[in-house]
Design a protein around this motif. Structure first.
Motif, PDB file in Angstrom:
ATOM      1  N   LYS A  71      34.216  57.300  17.547  1.00  0.00           N
ATOM      2  CA  LYS A  71      34.590  57.120  18.955  1.00  0.00           C
ATOM      3  C   LYS A  71      33.667  57.872  19.914  1.00  0.00           C
ATOM      4  CE  LYS A  71      39.337  55.752  18.467  1.00  0.00           C
ATOM      5  NZ  LYS A  71      40.717  56.065  18.361  1.00  0.00           N
ATOM      6  N   GLU A  72      32.745  58.688  19.371  1.00  0.00           N
ATOM      7  CA  GLU A  72      31.864  59.497  20.236  1.00  0.00           C
ATOM      8  C   GLU A  72      30.610  58.738  20.679  1.00  0.00           C
ATOM      9  OE1 GLU A  72      33.085  62.462  21.071  1.00  0.00           O
ATOM     10  OE2 GLU A  72      34.747  61.892  19.763  1.00  0.00           O
ATOM     11  N   ILE A  73      30.429  57.516  20.219  1.00  0.00           N
ATOM     12  CA  ILE A  73      29.223  56.771  20.598  1.00  0.00           C
ATOM     13  C   ILE A  73      29.376  56.241  22.027  1.00  0.00           C
ATOM     14  CG2 ILE A  73      27.744  54.779  20.011  1.00  0.00           C
ATOM     15  CD1 ILE A  73      27.887  56.966  17.804  1.00  0.00           C
ATOM     16  N   PRO A  74      28.422  56.537  22.928  1.00  0.00           N
ATOM     17  CA  PRO A  74      28.544  56.026  24.302  1.00  0.00           C
ATOM     18  C   PRO A  74      28.552  54.491  24.296  1.00  0.00           C
ATOM     19  CG  PRO A  74      26.776  57.656  24.141  1.00  0.00           C
ATOM     20  CD  PRO A  74      27.213  57.362  22.738  1.00  0.00           C
ATOM     21  N   PRO A  75      29.401  53.871  25.119  1.00  0.00           N
ATOM     22  CA  PRO A  75      29.471  52.408  25.169  1.00  0.00           C
ATOM     23  C   PRO A  75      28.108  51.743  25.415  1.00  0.00           C
ATOM     24  CG  PRO A  75      31.310  53.335  26.364  1.00  0.00           C
ATOM     25  CD  PRO A  75      30.444  54.493  25.965  1.00  0.00           C
ATOM     26  N   CYS A  76      27.247  52.390  26.234  1.00  0.00           N
ATOM     27  CA  CYS A  76      25.939  51.771  26.510  1.00  0.00           C
ATOM     28  C   CYS A  76      25.084  51.747  25.236  1.00  0.00           C
ATOM     29  CB  CYS A  76      25.213  52.482  27.649  1.00  0.00           C
ATOM     30  SG  CYS A  76      24.974  54.228  27.350  1.00  0.00           S
ATOM     31  N   THR A  77      25.250  52.753  24.371  1.00  0.00           N
ATOM     32  CA  THR A  77      24.506  52.770  23.094  1.00  0.00           C
ATOM     33  C   THR A  77      24.980  51.614  22.220  1.00  0.00           C
ATOM     34  OG1 THR A  77      24.356  55.167  23.248  1.00  0.00           O
ATOM     35  CG2 THR A  77      23.920  54.206  21.081  1.00  0.00           C
ATOM     36  N   ASP A  78      26.301  51.445  22.153  1.00  0.00           N
ATOM     37  CA  ASP A  78      26.837  50.293  21.412  1.00  0.00           C
ATOM     38  C   ASP A  78      26.234  48.995  21.951  1.00  0.00           C
ATOM     39  OD1 ASP A  78      28.573  51.314  19.488  1.00  0.00           O
ATOM     40  OD2 ASP A  78      30.314  51.324  20.805  1.00  0.00           O
ATOM     41  N   GLN A  88      31.978  45.067  25.095  1.00  0.00           N
ATOM     42  CA  GLN A  88      31.223  46.147  25.733  1.00  0.00           C
ATOM     43  C   GLN A  88      31.545  46.257  27.222  1.00  0.00           C
ATOM     44  OE1 GLN A  88      29.724  44.895  22.571  1.00  0.00           O
ATOM     45  NE2 GLN A  88      30.718  46.859  22.256  1.00  0.00           N
ATOM     46  N   SER A  89      31.817  45.145  27.905  1.00  0.00           N
ATOM     47  CA  SER A  89      32.135  45.279  29.337  1.00  0.00           C
ATOM     48  C   SER A  89      33.537  45.872  29.522  1.00  0.00           C
ATOM     49  CB  SER A  89      31.986  43.944  30.073  1.00  0.00           C
ATOM     50  OG  SER A  89      33.039  43.086  29.775  1.00  0.00           O
ATOM     51  N   VAL A  90      34.448  45.604  28.574  1.00  0.00           N
ATOM     52  CA  VAL A  90      35.793  46.198  28.683  1.00  0.00           C
ATOM     53  C   VAL A  90      35.750  47.690  28.339  1.00  0.00           C
ATOM     54  CG1 VAL A  90      38.128  46.171  27.663  1.00  0.00           C
ATOM     55  CG2 VAL A  90      37.041  44.023  28.312  1.00  0.00           C
ATOM     56  N   GLN A  91      34.767  48.071  27.496  1.00  0.00           N
ATOM     57  CA  GLN A  91      34.650  49.479  27.063  1.00  0.00           C
ATOM     58  C   GLN A  91      34.366  50.434  28.213  1.00  0.00           C
ATOM     59  OE1 GLN A  91      31.622  49.464  23.835  1.00  0.00           O
ATOM     60  NE2 GLN A  91      32.526  51.421  23.278  1.00  0.00           N
ATOM     61  N   SER A  92      33.638  49.967  29.237  1.00  0.00           N
ATOM     62  CA  SER A  92      33.231  50.893  30.297  1.00  0.00           C
ATOM     63  C   SER A  92      33.044  50.176  31.631  1.00  0.00           C
ATOM     64  CB  SER A  92      31.903  51.551  29.889  1.00  0.00           C
ATOM     65  OG  SER A  92      31.278  52.111  31.007  1.00  0.00           O
ATOM     66  N   ILE A 103      29.506  49.127  32.540  1.00  0.00           N
ATOM     67  CA  ILE A 103      28.835  48.015  31.849  1.00  0.00           C
ATOM     68  C   ILE A 103      29.306  46.692  32.437  1.00  0.00           C
ATOM     69  CG2 ILE A 103      28.545  46.872  29.607  1.00  0.00           C
ATOM     70  CD1 ILE A 103      28.627  49.575  28.305  1.00  0.00           C
ATOM     71  N   SER A 104      28.394  46.023  33.140  1.00  0.00           N
ATOM     72  CA  SER A 104      28.775  44.750  33.750  1.00  0.00           C
ATOM     73  C   SER A 104      28.467  43.598  32.792  1.00  0.00           C
ATOM     74  CB  SER A 104      28.003  44.547  35.057  1.00  0.00           C
ATOM     75  OG  SER A 104      26.649  44.294  34.755  1.00  0.00           O
ATOM     76  N   ILE A 105      29.179  42.506  32.991  1.00  0.00           N
ATOM     77  CA  ILE A 105      28.925  41.308  32.173  1.00  0.00           C
ATOM     78  C   ILE A 105      27.481  40.855  32.385  1.00  0.00           C
ATOM     79  CG2 ILE A 105      29.523  38.846  31.979  1.00  0.00           C
ATOM     80  CD1 ILE A 105      32.442  39.631  32.454  1.00  0.00           C
ATOM     81  N   GLU A 106      27.003  40.935  33.645  1.00  0.00           N
ATOM     82  CA  GLU A 106      25.633  40.486  33.937  1.00  0.00           C
ATOM     83  C   GLU A 106      24.602  41.285  33.152  1.00  0.00           C
ATOM     84  OE1 GLU A 106      24.692  37.754  35.342  1.00  0.00           O
ATOM     85  OE2 GLU A 106      26.843  37.398  35.528  1.00  0.00           O
TER      86      GLU A 106
END
Ligand code: TMP
Length: 199
Positions: A57-64, A103-107, A110-113
């Protein structure tokens, strides 16, 4: 019947994308079609890292998001595109839509675009089928220790909502997977056969 065709089966955790992709592959092969079944995260080294990160759970959403996009571009060029060029029907258990939604729901950052932009190198599927199920039902069979980081009903409720919204906007097929496997699979097969015949 056209043979070269790229099918994606997508949907929330526990909706049965793996089971139904595999049953569909068997069904199409049984009809004499050349079939290649694959999945994301892929079997590449990046895919292996992503599988490990699903427990962390420590991985930043942008890294994912960036790793899923990197895995996907490799998967597309080295496997999916090559198989399509050889005339195979390719079925992928998850693809870009998984990144757009999860990924967009994670943060909020993070936009869909942006997710679409970093995934622009991967080719579009010919057919996308979204399997839909209530997360309370889909997660009920799992033990707490088995759960990966996205397998949380509150998170998956949001994921589900966005899948359904995107499906409506993009005209994807939605199949309710809260039913007997054979019935769900029959519905999927009908959609695929009709799409193959109309292409
Ligand atoms: P699964 O193979 O058991 O369906 O698990 C894959 C998990 O990874 C699932 O929780 C969805 C998530 N995922 C993303 O968050 N983004 C993606 O782009 C993909 C392909 C999967």
């Amino acid at each position: 019947m056209k043979k070269k065709f790229f099918i994606v089966i997508d949907g929330i955790d526990g909706a049965g994308t793996t089971t139904h992709s595999s049953l569909l592959a068997g069904f199409l092969e049984g009809r004499g079609l050349s079939l290649h079944l694959t999945q994301e995260p892929s079997n590449s080294d990046i895919g292996q890292i992503l599988r490990k990160f699903l427990k962390n759970k420590e991985i930043p959403p942008c890294t994912d998001a960036l790793l899923f996009a990197a895995d996907r571009s490799l998967h597309y060029y080295n496997e999916i595109k090559s198989k399509l060029d050889e005339g195979y029907i390719v079925i992928s258990d998850r693809y870009i839509e998984s990144s757009i939604v999860y990924q967009s729901v994670q943060s909020d950052e993070i936009s869909i675009e942006w997710v679409k932009e970093i995934n622009k190198f991967a080719g579009e599927p010919d057919l996308t089928i979204i399997l839909d199920i209530n997360p309370k039902i889909s997660l009920a069979r799992k033990t707490q220790e088995d759960l990966e980081k996205f397998e949380d009903t509150i998170f998956l409720d949001k994921v589900r909502e966005l899948y359904l919204k995107r499906a409506e906007q993009k005209g994807y097929y939605i199949v309710n997977s809260d039913d007997i496997i054979e019935i769900v699979q029959e519905k999927i097969q009908k959609i695929v056969i009709d799409s193959l015949l109309n292409n």
